[in-house]
Design an enzyme around this catalytic site. Sequence first.
Site, short mmCIF file in Angstrom:
data_model
loop_
_atom_site.label_atom_id
_atom_site.label_comp_id
_atom_site.label_asym_id
_atom_site.label_seq_id
_atom_site.Cartn_x
_atom_site.Cartn_y
_atom_site.Cartn_z
N TYR A 121 0.76 -1.28 0.03
CA TYR A 121 0.07 0.16 0.12
C TYR A 121 0.93 1.31 0.00
O TYR A 121 0.59 2.18 0.51
CB TYR A 121 -0.89 -0.09 1.36
N LYS A 164 6.17 -13.90 3.51
CA LYS A 164 6.30 -14.74 2.34
C LYS A 164 7.64 -14.49 1.81
O LYS A 164 8.09 -14.19 0.63
CB LYS A 164 5.34 -14.27 1.35
N ASP A 195 0.41 -18.08 3.44
CA ASP A 195 -0.49 -18.65 3.05
C ASP A 195 -0.87 -19.96 3.98
O ASP A 195 -2.02 -20.45 4.25
CB ASP A 195 -0.10 -19.48 1.51
N ASP A 219 -4.27 -6.92 6.15
CA ASP A 219 -5.64 -6.45 5.64
C ASP A 219 -6.41 -7.94 5.38
O ASP A 219 -7.47 -8.18 5.95
CB ASP A 219 -5.29 -5.84 4.41
N ASP A 223 -9.62 -9.87 7.54
CA ASP A 223 -11.11 -9.97 7.13
C ASP A 223 -11.19 -11.62 7.40
O ASP A 223 -12.24 -12.13 7.53
CB ASP A 223 -10.97 -9.53 5.53
MG MG Z 1 -9.61 -4.34 4.78
#
Ligand code: MG
Length: 338
Positions: A121, A164, A195, A219, A223
């Site tokens: 980001y 990763k 993963d 992020d 979720d």
């Molecule tokens: Mg989010």
Amino acid sequence: MSEGGARPRIALVKGDGIGPEVIESALAVLEAAGAELDLVPVEVGYGRWKRTGLAMAPEDLEAMGECRGVLFGAITTPSDPSYRSVLLAIRKGLDLYANIRPFQDAGMDLLIVRENTEGLYSGVEEIGADRSTTLRVITRMGSKRIAEAACRLAKGRKLTIVHKSNVLKSDILFLRTCREVAGAAGVEHEDMLVDAAAYNMVKDPRRFKIMVATNLFGDILSDLAAGVSGSLGLCASANFGDSHALFEPIHGSAPDIAGRGIANPVGAIRSAAMMLDWLGDDERARTIDEAVIWALRRGYRTPDLGGRCGTADVAAAVAGRVEELASGGGGSEGKGAI
Ligand code: MG
Ligand code: NAI
């Protein structure tokens, strides 16, 4: 809650979609708790952009920076290359580098500590018709300060460093720095590829206690954790910098259910409680958290949790319980998880 005095000044951003609906609920609960805040409304987001062509003015960021903290609903970010994410601008502008996300429902007890200002980001992008790139920026300073935040929050729990680094060589710096910081702080730690972390979080969510991750991984994993814990609508977050903080539910503006009065307000209510805790009012924060658990157990649930209540019903139940607890009634029911 709105008159001046020595009360902490809090910028209030309701936002788009269900943002204003869940913030109304959080305000009702803060009011019931008797929280003493001086609220400063600030309008930013997609609605404002559509109306005025500007999603956030420099003065809005300044106004947020002049307040002690920010209580934030949710905003819409369209996938339009000409639209700059307001949230990224706020996180960067106020240097809110640590995104803290607790998950404590459905048997989970997990804190995700997400780096909030760099990684994928970074905003360093080149968008072309045939080739588009986004630069994944990992710095020693960024990795060090998020690892330090995670170690401060670990409190005896085992820290999982998510990365990763086998494929993304930029993650070698993140992993190495996190290991160094945890080692120096004496924090028990392990590391796991992202993963595998996603897989294990579904298979055995109780295995994890506290995780530190780069921006995009944090992020997505949060979720995922929200899904495992029952609903995105339950989950709260704090974005911390060294001097500022912004509190928001982790969900977005949910345009699919906006305006219907069925959004789950719990994430926003819990975010308000996290804010009170940060302001030093841990007693009111605890009361609100207990009242939320009580209301959920009593069946005050919105449709995302299989319930039939509206947003306002849940808020009223929580607010009512807060008043009861604050006046010394109610016993201890409501401690723990749903
Ligand atoms: Mg989010
Ligand atoms: P979303 O989080 O808004 O919604 C995902 C799904 O979860 C939807 O089906 C929605 O109905 C449901 N949901 C979310 N919050 C809920 C709640 N409180 N109660 C019940 N159900 C809830 O994510 P989505 O749909 O990907 O994004 C919508 C918009 O929100 C986009 O413009 C996105 O950029 C923005 N967004 C903003 C965030 C923020 O302001 N911090 C964070 C995430 C997305």
